[in-house]
Design an enzyme around this catalytic site. Structure first.
Site, PDB file in Angstrom:
ATOM      1  N   GLY A 220       0.808  -1.209   0.000  1.00  0.00           N
ATOM      2  CA  GLY A 220       0.000   0.000   0.000  1.00  0.00           C
ATOM      3  C   GLY A 220       0.840   1.258   0.000  1.00  0.00           C
TER       4      GLY A 220
ATOM      5  N   GLU B  44      10.661   2.220  -0.898  1.00  0.00           N
ATOM      6  CA  GLU B  44      10.153   2.557  -2.235  1.00  0.00           C
ATOM      7  C   GLU B  44       9.657   4.005  -2.188  1.00  0.00           C
ATOM      8  OE1 GLU B  44       6.899   0.922  -5.514  1.00  0.00           O
ATOM      9  OE2 GLU B  44       6.649   0.424  -3.402  1.00  0.00           O
TER      10      GLU B  44
END
Length: 327
Positions: free
Chosen positions: A164, A194
Site C-alpha cells: 500500500g 520505495e
C-alpha cells in the site's frame, strides 16, 4: 527459453487485457469493447507522478476480482501467462481484504486462490498482503490469522507482506501486526524503501522481514547496506515499476548492479506486469541494456531468487537443475 523466477508479483497488477476478457462475464462487469482502450485503463500512464498515483490503477482489476470464481480463474490464468515467458517459479501476492466488497470473507478468497493455484502445473506459492491504511488493523490481523491457518512450506500460502501507500502510512505503524506474525512463526516480506526511505527498510528488518519488497532506497544509509549484506536479506527489486513510481528519479543511478557488486542479495521482479506493461524478460532486457548486466550477474540474480524463495530445499534444488538445463 531461459529460466526466470518472479518473487514479487501482485495478482491484481497482473490482469492483462486477455485475462480481463476471460473474467468479464464471470465478474458481471462490462469492459470497454476496444482492447486498446481496455489496456489504457489497466495500465499506468507515462504521466504517473508517484506511488500514490500508480496505486489508482488497481481499481479496475480489483473490480474484476470480487467473486470466488474470478479469483480462482485469475490465479490460474496468471500462472499460465507467466509460464509462457519462461518463469519456472513464482510467488503471487494479494490482499484478501481487498476482495471482500461483495460480502465474501477473506477465508473464501484464500480458498478460491488456492484452487486456482493448484489448477496449474507451474510451481507457485501465495503471499498474503496486509494493507497500509486507516482502520485496517482488524482486517490485517485476520489476514495474519488465516495465513497461519493455511501456512505450508510449498504449494500454498507461504508468507505475509505489507503493501500500500508507504509514504502516507509508515511501516512503523504496523508493529503489532508483525509482532503477531513473528509470534506465529509466519515468514515475512515487507514493502519498504520505495515511496519511503532507508528508515522504512530498517523498521521492516526490526519487524522480522527476511525479504524487502523493493528496498531500492536502501543506499540512503550505508550502514543499512552493510546490514542487508550481513543478513543476506533479499531485495525484491522491480526496475520498471520503480521508474514509473519515481522511487528513483534518475534511472541511470538505479542501484541494482551496485548492490550486486557489494554482495547484497538482490533479485529482479515484475511487480505489476499488466499495470506496468512489462514481463520478466522485458525487465532483464532493460537492465542488460541499461547497465550492462553480465551473464554471471544474471546467474547470480537467479540463484539469489532461489536462495530467498519461500519454498522447500527440494524445490530449490529442482529450480537450480531447471536453470542448468534452460538458463
Amino acid at each position: 527459453m531461459k529460466a526466470y523466477i518472479d518473487l514479487h508479483l501482485h495478482l491484481d497488477g497482473a490482469i492483462t487485457v486477455e485475462i480481463a476478457r476471460k473474467l468479464e462475464e464471470k465478474a458481471g462487469i462490462i469492459l470497454p469493447e476496444e482492447d486498446t482502450e481496455l489496456e489504457q485503463k489497466l495500465s499506468v500512464s507515462e504521466t504517473c507522478e508517484n506511488l500514490n498515483d500508480f496505486l489508482k490503477c488497481f481499481e479496475l482489476p480489483l473490480s474484476l476480482l470480487q467473486t470466488e470464481e474470478t479469483v480462482e480463474e485469475a490465479v490460474y490464468q496468471v500462472q499460465e501467462n507467466i509460464k509462457k515467458d519462461g518463469i519456472v517459479y513464482a510467488e503471487i501476492r494479494f490482499a484478501p481484504q481487498l476482495h471482500c466488497r461483495n460480502g465474501l470473507s477473506q477465508k473464501q478468497i484464500i480458498e478460491a486462490s488456492l484452487r486456482g493455484l493448484h489448477k496449474s502445473d507451474l510451481p507457485c506459492n501465495l503471499i498474503l498482503c496486509c494493507m497500509r491504511g486507516q482502520d485496517v488493523k482488524a482486517q490485517n490481523m485476520e489476514t495474519i490469522r488465516l495465513a497461519k491457518k493455511y501456512l505450508v512450506k510449498d504449494g500454498g500460502v507461504v508468507a505475509i507482506d505489507l503493501a500500500g501507500a508507504e509514504g502516507l502510512f509508515p511501516t512503523a505503524d504496523y508493529k503489532e501486526e508483525f509482532e503477531e506474525a513473528q509470534r506465529l512463526g509466519i515468514p515475512v516480506t515487507i514493502h519498504a524503501g520505495e515511496a519511503d526511505g532507508a528508515e522504512s527498510v530498517k523498521t521492516a528488518l526490526e519487524f522480522g522481514a527476511v525479504r524487502i519488497g523493493h528496498g531500492v532506497r536502501s543506499f540512503e544509509d550505508p550502514g543499512l547496506l552493510q546490514e542487508l549484506k550481513r543478513r543476506q536479506t533479499c531485495l525484491e527489486m522491480c526496475p520498471t515499476s520503480n521508474r514509473q513510481t519515481k522511487a528513483i528519479e534518475n534511472m541511470e543511478q538505479y542501484p541494482l548492479t551496485d548492490y550486486l557488486k557489494m554482495g547484497i542479495c538482490v533479485t529482479i521482479n515484475t511487480d505489476d506486469m499488466a499495470i506496468s506493461r512489462t514481463t520478466i524478460q522485458k525487465e532483464f532486457s532493460y537492465v542488460e541494456k541499461m547497465y550492462g548486466l553480465t551473464e554471471e550477474q544474471k546467474e547470480r540474480l537467479f540463484l539469489n531468487a532461489v536462495q530467498s524463495a519461500f519454498t522447500t530445499d527440494e524445490r530449490k534444488k529442482q529450480l537450480i537443475n531447471e536453470y542448468a538445463v534452460r538458463g
